[in-house]
Design an enzyme around this catalytic site. Structure first.
Site, PDB file in Angstrom:
ATOM      1  N   LYS A  15       0.824  -1.222   0.000  1.00 23.55           N
ATOM      2  CA  LYS A  15       0.000   0.000   0.000  1.00 23.55           C
ATOM      3  C   LYS A  15       0.847   1.257   0.000  1.00 23.55           C
ATOM      4  O   LYS A  15       0.552   2.205  -0.703  1.00 23.55           O
ATOM      5  CB  LYS A  15      -0.865   0.078   1.265  1.00 23.55           C
ATOM      6  CG  LYS A  15      -2.033  -0.844   1.322  1.00 23.55           C
ATOM      7  CD  LYS A  15      -2.983  -0.472   2.456  1.00 23.55           C
ATOM      8  CE  LYS A  15      -2.575  -0.479   3.852  1.00 23.55           C
ATOM      9  NZ  LYS A  15      -1.639  -0.707   4.687  1.00 23.55           N
ATOM     10  N   ARG A  90      -8.601   1.718  10.495  1.00 18.95           N
ATOM     11  CA  ARG A  90      -8.049   0.395  10.798  1.00 18.95           C
ATOM     12  C   ARG A  90      -8.949  -0.388  11.725  1.00 18.95           C
ATOM     13  O   ARG A  90      -8.565  -1.435  12.219  1.00 18.95           O
ATOM     14  CB  ARG A  90      -6.694   0.586  11.465  1.00 18.95           C
ATOM     15  CG  ARG A  90      -5.518   0.269  10.547  1.00 18.95           C
ATOM     16  CD  ARG A  90      -4.281   0.723  11.266  1.00 18.95           C
ATOM     17  NE  ARG A  90      -3.134  -0.065  10.968  1.00 18.95           N
ATOM     18  CZ  ARG A  90      -2.088   0.404  10.302  1.00 18.95           C
ATOM     19  NH1 ARG A  90      -2.082   1.614   9.814  1.00 18.95           N
ATOM     20  NH2 ARG A  90      -1.038  -0.350  10.125  1.00 18.95           N
ATOM     21  N   ARG A 132      12.618  -4.671   4.966  1.00 17.46           N
ATOM     22  CA  ARG A 132      12.196  -3.359   4.480  1.00 17.46           C
ATOM     23  C   ARG A 132      13.080  -2.225   5.010  1.00 17.46           C
ATOM     24  O   ARG A 132      13.498  -2.223   6.149  1.00 17.46           O
ATOM     25  CB  ARG A 132      10.742  -3.125   4.919  1.00 17.46           C
ATOM     26  CG  ARG A 132      10.145  -1.839   4.430  1.00 17.46           C
ATOM     27  CD  ARG A 132       8.649  -1.906   4.420  1.00 17.46           C
ATOM     28  NE  ARG A 132       8.066  -1.982   5.753  1.00 17.46           N
ATOM     29  CZ  ARG A 132       6.754  -1.977   5.965  1.00 17.46           C
ATOM     30  NH1 ARG A 132       5.916  -1.923   4.948  1.00 17.46           N
ATOM     31  NH2 ARG A 132       6.278  -2.054   7.190  1.00 17.46           N
ATOM     32  N   ARG A 165      12.429   0.669  10.167  1.00 19.87           N
ATOM     33  CA  ARG A 165      11.464   1.042  11.201  1.00 19.87           C
ATOM     34  C   ARG A 165      11.646   0.179  12.446  1.00 19.87           C
ATOM     35  O   ARG A 165      11.891  -1.015  12.352  1.00 19.87           O
ATOM     36  CB  ARG A 165      10.047   0.839  10.666  1.00 19.87           C
ATOM     37  CG  ARG A 165       9.535   2.012   9.892  1.00 19.87           C
ATOM     38  CD  ARG A 165       8.257   1.706   9.200  1.00 19.87           C
ATOM     39  NE  ARG A 165       7.263   1.032  10.031  1.00 19.87           N
ATOM     40  CZ  ARG A 165       6.032   0.761   9.627  1.00 19.87           C
ATOM     41  NH1 ARG A 165       5.651   1.111   8.407  1.00 19.87           N
ATOM     42  NH2 ARG A 165       5.187   0.155  10.408  1.00 19.87           N
ATOM     43  N   ARG A 176       1.402  -7.301  14.752  1.00 15.92           N
ATOM     44  CA  ARG A 176       0.696  -6.404  13.819  1.00 15.92           C
ATOM     45  C   ARG A 176      -0.271  -7.196  12.944  1.00 15.92           C
ATOM     46  O   ARG A 176      -1.365  -6.724  12.625  1.00 15.92           O
ATOM     47  CB  ARG A 176       1.710  -5.624  12.964  1.00 15.92           C
ATOM     48  CG  ARG A 176       2.356  -4.485  13.758  1.00 15.92           C
ATOM     49  CD  ARG A 176       3.684  -4.054  13.181  1.00 15.92           C
ATOM     50  NE  ARG A 176       3.583  -3.470  11.861  1.00 15.92           N
ATOM     51  CZ  ARG A 176       4.621  -3.346  11.031  1.00 15.92           C
ATOM     52  NH1 ARG A 176       5.816  -3.760  11.399  1.00 15.92           N
ATOM     53  NH2 ARG A 176       4.448  -2.811   9.852  1.00 15.92           N
TER      54      ARG A 176
HETATM   55  P1  AMP Z   1       2.001   1.449   9.489  1.00 19.09           P
HETATM   56  O1  AMP Z   1       3.087   2.431   9.215  1.00 19.09           O
HETATM   57  O2  AMP Z   1       0.750   1.739   8.734  1.00 19.09           O
HETATM   58  O3  AMP Z   1       2.440   0.020   9.354  1.00 19.09           O
HETATM   59  O4  AMP Z   1       1.615   1.640  11.047  1.00 19.09           O
HETATM   60  C1  AMP Z   1       2.561   1.416  12.070  1.00 19.09           C
HETATM   61  C2  AMP Z   1       1.871   1.382  13.430  1.00 19.09           C
HETATM   62  O5  AMP Z   1       1.260   2.659  13.687  1.00 19.09           O
HETATM   63  C3  AMP Z   1       0.728   0.382  13.558  1.00 19.09           C
HETATM   64  O6  AMP Z   1       1.196  -0.922  13.892  1.00 19.09           O
HETATM   65  C4  AMP Z   1      -0.097   1.005  14.695  1.00 19.09           C
HETATM   66  O7  AMP Z   1       0.488   0.761  15.962  1.00 19.09           O
HETATM   67  C5  AMP Z   1       0.034   2.502  14.403  1.00 19.09           C
HETATM   68  N1  AMP Z   1      -1.068   2.969  13.522  1.00 19.09           N
HETATM   69  C6  AMP Z   1      -0.976   3.344  12.217  1.00 19.09           C
HETATM   70  N2  AMP Z   1      -2.171   3.712  11.736  1.00 19.09           N
HETATM   71  C7  AMP Z   1      -3.045   3.562  12.763  1.00 19.09           C
HETATM   72  C8  AMP Z   1      -4.447   3.750  12.901  1.00 19.09           C
HETATM   73  N3  AMP Z   1      -5.221   4.150  11.883  1.00 19.09           N
HETATM   74  N4  AMP Z   1      -4.994   3.495  14.109  1.00 19.09           N
HETATM   75  C9  AMP Z   1      -4.268   3.097  15.157  1.00 19.09           C
HETATM   76  N5  AMP Z   1      -2.952   2.860  15.084  1.00 19.09           N
HETATM   77  C10 AMP Z   1      -2.332   3.095  13.906  1.00 19.09           C
END
Ligand code: AMP
Length: 219
Positions: A15, A90, A132, A165, A176
């Site tokens: 994505k 989410r 990554r 990350r 996750r």
């Molecule tokens: P991502 O970069 O999208 O993989 O997000 C990394 C982490 O950020 C996730 O595992 C969550 O802990 C937090 N996170 C990202 N987007 C959300 C969301 N919409 N709601 C709650 N936590 C989020």
């Protein structure tokens, strides 16, 4: 007409890469909650400290905290013609909150809303996450195994050192995925019932997925 585009799919489904490209192609902001939360952490804010405690466990950050960040961002002038929303909503609670946010901002104006789901074979995803890397400056995403930079650990575009990350390790990645299946996967049915779900096959190369995505966006 304003174009509201949201993206669903498991962690590392591609994505980020596709929505970055799409935001450039359409000229709409790429609103990525994960990056916005990591920016709060990097700035040392109170919100960032709260977010970190959840991100480090692979759990969702509290709905009010993310809602506040997203509500402010979507109300900016940058998003008036449309946005590419990556990583939000989410959970069902967030999806309902997004409807409230959109209604408040759009008022009587109509907008086209599409929820695009990246359907992918999940077996390869943990490996994708572990390898990554991304550029802290331009956000370009690399993968040591599947899409390496030309020079090890250096961004092809900005020449700055790539970062991994903190939550891209096997233990947090597994958490996750659990969070994804429990909280986020039900959104596919939620948007399907509303008649706004567009499913694309996210297996294959970046270019192949891009072609499929464009068909949905322009179709
Ligand atoms: P991502 O970069 O999208 O993989 O997000 C990394 C982490 O950020 C996730 O595992 C969550 O802990 C937090 N996170 C990202 N987007 C959300 C969301 N919409 N709601 C709650 N936590 C989020």
């Amino acid at each position: 007409m304003k174009q509201e585009l949201i993206f669903l799919g498991p962690p590392a489904c591609g994505k980020g890469t596709q929505t970055n490209k799409l935001s450039e192609y359409l000229g709409f902001p790429h609103v990525d909650t994960g990056s916005l939360l990591r920016a709060e952490i990097a700035s040392g804010t109170k919100e960032g400290a709260i977010a970190k405690s959840f991100i480090d466990k692979g759990q969702l950050v509290p709905v009010e905290l993310v809602g506040e960040i997203i509500g402010k961002k979507l109300a900016t002038d940058d998003c008036k013609n449309g946005y590419v929303l990556d990583g939000y909503p989410r959970s069902l609670e967030q999806a309902k909150m997004l409807e409230i946010i959109n209604n408040k901002i759009d008022g009587k104006n109509t907008a086209s809303f599409k929820a695009i789901y990246f359907d992918i074979d999940t077996n390869i995803l943990i490996e994708r996450i572990i390898h990554r890397q991304s550029c802290p400056k331009c956000g370009e995403i690399y993968n040591k195994k599947f899409k390496p930079p030309k020079v090890d650990n250096i961004c092809d575009i900005c020449s700055v050192e790539l970062k991994t990350r903190a939550d891209d390790n096997e233990e947090i990645a597994k958490a996750r995925f659990e969070t994804y299946y429990r909280e986020t996967a039900p959104l596919v049915e939620f948007y399907e019932k509303k008649g706004v779900l567009y499913k694309i096959d996210a297996n294959g190369t970046i270019d192949e997925v891009w072609e499929r995505l464009l068909k949905v966006i322009e179709g």
